[in-house]
Design a protein around this motif. Structure first.
Motif, short mmCIF file in Angstrom:
data_model
loop_
_atom_site.label_atom_id
_atom_site.label_comp_id
_atom_site.label_asym_id
_atom_site.label_seq_id
_atom_site.Cartn_x
_atom_site.Cartn_y
_atom_site.Cartn_z
N LEU A 146 -4.70 2.56 4.72
CA LEU A 146 -5.09 1.59 6.56
C LEU A 146 -4.26 0.82 6.93
N GLY A 147 -3.89 -0.15 6.06
CA GLY A 147 -3.05 -1.13 5.87
C GLY A 147 -1.68 -0.76 5.92
N PHE A 148 -1.20 0.08 4.81
CA PHE A 148 0.12 1.14 4.91
C PHE A 148 0.30 1.77 6.19
N ALA A 149 -0.43 2.86 6.92
CA ALA A 149 -0.59 3.55 8.16
C ALA A 149 -0.20 2.65 9.28
N ALA A 150 -0.87 1.63 9.59
CA ALA A 150 -0.84 0.80 10.70
C ALA A 150 0.85 -0.31 9.96
#
Length: 249
Positions: A146-150
């Motif tokens: 999620l952190g990578f995508a966001a």
């Protein structure tokens, strides 16, 4: 110097800037804790969710912790573009990709620090997950993804904005979106229209995946949907960021 070494240098630079900006540290790490205390102590008993409210809310607040640090990422990326820093890096033969990758990695690591602090406070408030060691690894993997995508999507927003001020504002919808998901209350307790929006927006399956993992009963359907959303958001953010960066740089 290799692209990987350039990325490490950019990462160190980003953390130096974060350390010199108390506001970004507050937004990324302390604000989610303040919100947790507010909802648990002020509103927790008003919600009927079938379990202790701290157990229900913690997964959603983990996602909220990811979102609260995005405004500073967008502002930092835009500042690099608008203040001529990128041109200096070009003169120093620094890899273009390293500049963007450094921001994304810094965002992911900041998220992990924020969620670690949030989880510690949750345990102090009575959080009692049933997750196994493997479930916790799943939680970690979901948060990193999620952190990578966001992070990539926020980098793209920062590059697209015309000024650091508008870059920070561009990330506001990402901060607000968790409030219109199952983070605070179950979607089926919402009114018509809002309920359907909460059920089908990207953050709800991610939250439900985290909730299932922490309860020791992960849902394969939610996990597949959550991973698909993260991959889609990351791909859009990456392609948009590289395209905008190449045009502006």
């Amino acid at each position: 110097m290799s692209s990987q070494a350039h990325s490490i240098v950019m990462l160190r630079r980003n953390f130096t800037h974060i350390g010199r900006n108390p506001t970004s540290v507050f937004n990324a790490v302390l604000m989610p804790i303040v919100i947790m205390l507010m909802f648990v102590y002020m509103f927790g008993k008003a919600f009927s969710v079938g379990v202790d409210y701290i157990d229900y809310a913690t997964p959603g607040l983990m996602l909220l912790a990811v979102c609260y640090g995005l405004g500073s990422t967008a502002t930092a990326v835009n500042s690099d573009m608008t203040k001529g820093i990128i041109n200096r890096f070009k003169a120093m033969d620094v890899s273009r990709g390293a500049v963007l990758t450094g921001h994304v990695i810094a965002t992911v690591l900041t998220n992990l620090v924020a969620i670690a602090a949030l989880t510690g406070v949750a345990f102090a408030l009575g959080f009692s997950p049933s997750a196994s060691a493997l479930d916790w690894l799943g939680v970690l993997g979901m948060i990193v993804l999620l952190g990578f995508a966001a992070g990539w999507f926020t980098v793209a927003l920062g590059l697209f904005a015309k000024s650091p001020e508008t870059a920070g504002l561009a990330a506001v919808p990402l901060v607000m979106l968790p409030f219109f998901s199952s983070a605070i209350v179950p979607a089926d307790k919402m009114g018509p229209g809002l309920r359907e929006f909460a059920e089908y927006q990207p953050f709800t399956p991610i939250i439900e995946t985290l909730r299932g993992l922490l309860n020791g009963a992960p849902s394969g359907r939610d996990a597949i949907t959550a991973i698909a959303w993260c991959v889609l958001i990351a791909a859009i953010g990456y392609l948009w960021a590289r395209s905008t960066f190449n045009k502006r740089a």
